[in-house]
Design an enzyme around this catalytic site. Structure first.
Site, PDB file in Angstrom:
ATOM      1  N   ASP A  98      -2.948  -9.783   2.786  1.00 13.60           N
ATOM      2  CA  ASP A  98      -2.846  -8.339   2.974  1.00 13.60           C
ATOM      3  C   ASP A  98      -3.714  -7.982   4.176  1.00 13.60           C
ATOM      4  O   ASP A  98      -4.911  -8.267   4.179  1.00 13.60           O
ATOM      5  CB  ASP A  98      -3.358  -7.630   1.712  1.00 13.60           C
ATOM      6  CG  ASP A  98      -2.613  -6.353   1.427  1.00 13.60           C
ATOM      7  OD1 ASP A  98      -2.379  -5.601   2.384  1.00 13.60           O
ATOM      8  OD2 ASP A  98      -2.284  -6.115   0.253  1.00 13.60           O
ATOM      9  N   ASP A 200      -0.835  -3.333   5.613  1.00 14.68           N
ATOM     10  CA  ASP A 200      -1.152  -2.095   4.918  1.00 14.68           C
ATOM     11  C   ASP A 200      -0.998  -0.874   5.830  1.00 14.68           C
ATOM     12  O   ASP A 200      -1.502  -0.882   6.955  1.00 14.68           O
ATOM     13  CB  ASP A 200      -2.614  -2.203   4.435  1.00 14.68           C
ATOM     14  CG  ASP A 200      -3.016  -1.103   3.494  1.00 14.68           C
ATOM     15  OD1 ASP A 200      -2.496  -1.065   2.372  1.00 14.68           O
ATOM     16  OD2 ASP A 200      -3.863  -0.263   3.871  1.00 14.68           O
ATOM     17  N   GLU A 242       3.954  -2.011   5.459  1.00 14.62           N
ATOM     18  CA  GLU A 242       4.032  -0.923   4.474  1.00 14.62           C
ATOM     19  C   GLU A 242       4.214   0.377   5.244  1.00 14.62           C
ATOM     20  O   GLU A 242       3.330   0.797   5.978  1.00 14.62           O
ATOM     21  CB  GLU A 242       2.758  -0.871   3.628  1.00 14.62           C
ATOM     22  CG  GLU A 242       2.882   0.130   2.489  1.00 14.62           C
ATOM     23  CD  GLU A 242       1.538   0.646   1.972  1.00 14.62           C
ATOM     24  OE1 GLU A 242       1.481   1.117   0.837  1.00 14.62           O
ATOM     25  OE2 GLU A 242       0.534   0.602   2.721  1.00 14.62           O
ATOM     26  N   HIS A 315       1.009  -2.573  -6.703  1.00 15.62           N
ATOM     27  CA  HIS A 315      -0.274  -2.163  -7.293  1.00 15.62           C
ATOM     28  C   HIS A 315      -0.556  -0.671  -7.162  1.00 15.62           C
ATOM     29  O   HIS A 315      -1.577  -0.206  -7.663  1.00 15.62           O
ATOM     30  CB  HIS A 315      -1.391  -2.969  -6.615  1.00 15.62           C
ATOM     31  CG  HIS A 315      -1.508  -2.623  -5.159  1.00 15.62           C
ATOM     32  ND1 HIS A 315      -0.521  -2.939  -4.251  1.00 15.62           N
ATOM     33  CD2 HIS A 315      -2.455  -1.957  -4.468  1.00 15.62           C
ATOM     34  CE1 HIS A 315      -0.871  -2.477  -3.053  1.00 15.62           C
ATOM     35  NE2 HIS A 315      -2.043  -1.885  -3.154  1.00 15.62           N
ATOM     36  N   ASP A 316       0.285   0.061  -6.442  1.00 14.13           N
ATOM     37  CA  ASP A 316       0.090   1.512  -6.297  1.00 14.13           C
ATOM     38  C   ASP A 316       1.040   2.297  -7.194  1.00 14.13           C
ATOM     39  O   ASP A 316       0.999   3.531  -7.197  1.00 14.13           O
ATOM     40  CB  ASP A 316       0.372   1.948  -4.844  1.00 14.13           C
ATOM     41  CG  ASP A 316      -0.645   1.424  -3.845  1.00 14.13           C
ATOM     42  OD1 ASP A 316      -1.794   1.169  -4.231  1.00 14.13           O
ATOM     43  OD2 ASP A 316      -0.274   1.274  -2.660  1.00 14.13           O
TER      44      ASP A 316
HETATM   45  O1  TEU Z   1      -1.338   2.337   0.244  1.00 12.50           O
HETATM   46  C1  TEU Z   1      -0.941   3.396   1.064  1.00 12.50           C
HETATM   47  C2  TEU Z   1      -0.817   4.663   0.401  1.00 12.50           C
HETATM   48  O2  TEU Z   1      -0.556   5.609   1.110  1.00 12.50           O
HETATM   49  C3  TEU Z   1      -1.009   4.760  -1.062  1.00 12.50           C
HETATM   50  O3  TEU Z   1      -2.327   5.047  -1.258  1.00 12.50           O
HETATM   51  C4  TEU Z   1      -0.080   5.766  -1.589  1.00 12.50           C
HETATM   52  O4  TEU Z   1       0.135   6.777  -0.662  1.00 12.50           O
HETATM   53  C5  TEU Z   1      -0.555   6.452  -2.780  1.00 12.50           C
HETATM   54  O5  TEU Z   1      -0.796   5.558  -3.803  1.00 12.50           O
HETATM   55  C6  TEU Z   1       0.508   7.401  -3.224  1.00 12.50           C
HETATM   56  O6  TEU Z   1      -0.045   8.338  -4.047  1.00 12.50           O
HETATM   57  C7  TEU Z   1      -2.043   1.293   0.786  1.00 12.50           C
HETATM   58  C8  TEU Z   1      -2.474   0.363  -0.326  1.00 12.50           C
HETATM   59  O7  TEU Z   1      -1.332  -0.187  -0.918  1.00 12.50           O
HETATM   60  C9  TEU Z   1      -3.338   1.116  -1.287  1.00 12.50           C
HETATM   61  O8  TEU Z   1      -3.680   0.355  -2.409  1.00 12.50           O
HETATM   62  C10 TEU Z   1      -4.571   1.551  -0.537  1.00 12.50           C
HETATM   63  O9  TEU Z   1      -5.355   2.378  -1.362  1.00 12.50           O
HETATM   64  C11 TEU Z   1      -4.219   2.321   0.725  1.00 12.50           C
HETATM   65  O10 TEU Z   1      -3.193   1.718   1.489  1.00 12.50           O
HETATM   66  C12 TEU Z   1      -5.417   2.382   1.640  1.00 12.50           C
HETATM   67  O11 TEU Z   1      -5.674   1.118   2.168  1.00 12.50           O
END
Ligand code: TEU
Ligand code: CA
Length: 544
Positions: A98, A200, A242, A315-316
């Site tokens: 990542d 990311d 992403e 994971h989000d």
């Molecule tokens: O996620 C990008 C992100 O924008 C998410 O935080 C998403 O918008 C949110 O969950 C929606 O409500 C990436 C990673 O996958 C995330 O785990 C990180 O927190 C974020 O970037 C910051 O690095």
């Protein structure tokens, strides 16, 4: 399109802190992952995307990196990482790292230097602005995690910019030194023999702060092409960006091989359909026709140019059976239906840990049991602004990122066998019923369904390269499509409802013997003029 090894690959995402705890400190770790490589081999995946394991103060569970070339002690050592790469390779599994380079941790040495003085050589690695004349924040831009995107720094009397938490300052990608440092670091990992990168929030690096542009900025694609040339461009690796706001047009810019950017991107249009006006804390029910339109659009528009990534979970995100399937009576059937629907499409499928055993959302009674920074910040902000705590907790149950972060339940022993001690976040209380040991014992489990889907992709070119054509486009409950190449025609039908549905088959799809490929009820060997699909039934068959 020239074939690539990742065209028929299936990627498995590991969220290290929640996967397996080898030393019983309540936190998953690299040795835990090593101990489960044979499990992943049994599932059949050939790529693992590892969420961040770098050194980090863990303000955002590792998405805040303080050293890109070291491992967080709670996860292990660089020797453990090398061993993971080696043992994965022995099993033909590639490891994808990542890459979090929109921002660093505030504990990264670059930021520690940058904040010391306005003329520090690292100052321009980050984004600084003076306060307004009245001392207020430079502008109204907000953070994804709530509150302002600007944080005042006492020492030098200026604000720095952070799209995520204030402990995640954004790097200044206009600075050529930042570009060089990141490229150097990426090459260091490539030389270690990794299989690629998941990048990311990469769509944010071309930002133009003064014009209030964050995503898809004018400098984005030149920066990615430059990164491609300086690092992975001539290496045989998988790269997936992403990109939350990508449309098919934008996704083609990233993934058309001629443009030399990425292998593919993650788009989220099929995920945010249950967020009212884009707000995940105001959940609304799924509109199936809308989901069908979105999935179809991406399949059709990226048919000849670019490449899709296929995923329901990460994971989000909340667990897909809880969102688009059924957690109760039809958990197993609906988990299989969702898996078939996704895995028979064109693109590279991603399986998120626990999805392969049909893990569900969790509903902790108290906000105290939650750990995710986004969840906790918004709970505080919204309840302070008048949303009732009960309503907010209900929204958290629905869409909190912690739904996907409860520990992987390996068996029915304490804490699901994840750890001998209370884990950093509690195990889903349904672990005695939903766990890996149970799934491996039951030949009809969700696990074996995923195993079969993964194997089918490796053996049937029509799944990898066939055309996609929707069928029953107007149907309210059923999603159907055909995948065709010169040799085969595959029909996939999925009932997204908890009731039986009768469908009238079009003339060209009935009255024929068919060869069953995969199903979650009894096999169909003949298609009559009317087909009845049981609750959440789904199947794929080869037409003559
Ligand atoms: O996620 C990008 C992100 O924008 C998410 O935080 C998403 O918008 C949110 O969950 C929606 O409500 C990436 C990673 O996958 C995330 O785990 C990180 O927190 C974020 O970037 C910051 O690095
Ligand atoms: Ca541990």
């Amino acid at each position: 399109m020239a074939p690539k090894w990742w065209h028929d690959a299936v990627v498995y995402q590991v969220y290290p802190r929640s996967f397996c705890d080898s030393n019983n400190d309540g936190m998953g770790d690299l040795r835990g992952i090593i101990s489960k490589l044979d499990y992943l081999k049994t599932l059949g995946v050939n790529v693992v995307w590892l969420s961040p394991v770098y050194k980090s103060p863990m303000d955002d569970n590792g998405y805040d990196i303080s050293d890109y070339q070291d491992i967080a002690p709670e996860f292990g050592t660089m020797a453990d990482m090398d061993e993971l790469l080696e043992k994965a390779k022995q099993r033909d599994i590639r490891i994808i790292m990542d890459l979090v380079v929109n921002h660093t941790s505030d504990e990264h040495p670059w930021f520690k230097e940058a904040r010391k003085s306005k003329d520090n050589p690292y100052r321009d690695y980050y984004i600084w602005r003076k306060p307004n004349a009245d001392g207020s924040v430079p502008d109204e831009m907000g953070s994804v995690f709530g509150g302002s995107a600007w944080e005042f720094d006492e020492q030098t009397g200026e604000y720095y910019f952070h799209i995520f938490s204030k402990r995640q300052p954004d790097l200044n990608w206009e600075n050529p030194k930042v570009q060089e440092e990141v490229h150097k670091m990426m090459n260091w990992w490539i030389d270690k023999g990794i299989g690629g990168f998941r990048l990311d929030v990469i769509d944010l690096i071309g930002k133009e702060i003064d014009n209030k542009i964050t995503g898809n900025g004018p400098r984005l694609h030149p920066l990615i092409q430059q990164m491609n040339r300086a690092t992975f461009g001539n290496k045989d690796v998988l790269t997936v960006g992403e990109t939350w706001d990508a449309t098919p047009e934008i996704a083609k810019l990233y993934s058309n091989p001629e443009r030399e950017e990425f292998s593919m991107v993650f788009q989220f249009e099929h995920i945010s359909l249950t967020w009212k006006n884009g707000d995940k804390w105001t959940p609304i029910p799924l509109d199936l026709p809308a989901l069908k339109r979105v999935l179809t659009k991406w399949q059709v528009e990226l048919a000849d140019e670019g490449w899709n990534s296929l995923f329901w979970n990460n994971h989000d995100l909340p667990r897909i059976v809880s969102k688009y399937g059924c957690e109760g009576q039809y958990r197993v059937e609906s988990a299989k239906m969702l898996a078939t629907t996704l895995h028979m499409m064109k693109g590279t499928p991603y399986v998120y840990q626990g999805e392969e055993i049909g893990m569900t959302n969790v509903a902790f009674d108290s906000i105290e049991d939650y750990r995710d920074i986004e969840t906790l910040n918004f709970y505080k902000e919204r309840t302070a602004n008048g949303v009732s705590p009960d309503a907010m907790l209900a929204a958290v149950h629905e869409n909190s990122r912690d739904n996907g972060r409860t520990p992987m339940p390996w068996d029915s022993s304490d804490n699901g066998g994840f750890s001998a001690v209370q884990p950093w976040i509690s195990t889903n209380p349904n672990y005695p019923q939903i766990n890996v040991a149970q799934a491996l014992e039951d030949k009809d489990s969700v696990f074996y369904h995923y195993q079969k889907l993964i194997a089918l992709r490796k053996s049937m070119p029509v799944i990898v390269y066939g055309d996609f054509q929707p069928v029953f486009e107007e149907h309210e409950k059923v999603f159907g499509y055909l995948r065709c190449d010169d040799a085969q025609r595959l029909l996939v039908l999925s009932n997204f409802s908890g009731e039986a549905v009768d469908i009238d088959m079009p003339a060209h799809l009935c009255g024929v013997e068919v060869e069953p490929v995969i199903h979650n009820y009894e096999a169909h060997t003949y298609l009559p003029t009317q087909v009845t699909l049981k609750p959440y039934e789904s199947f794929a068959v080869l037409l003559p």
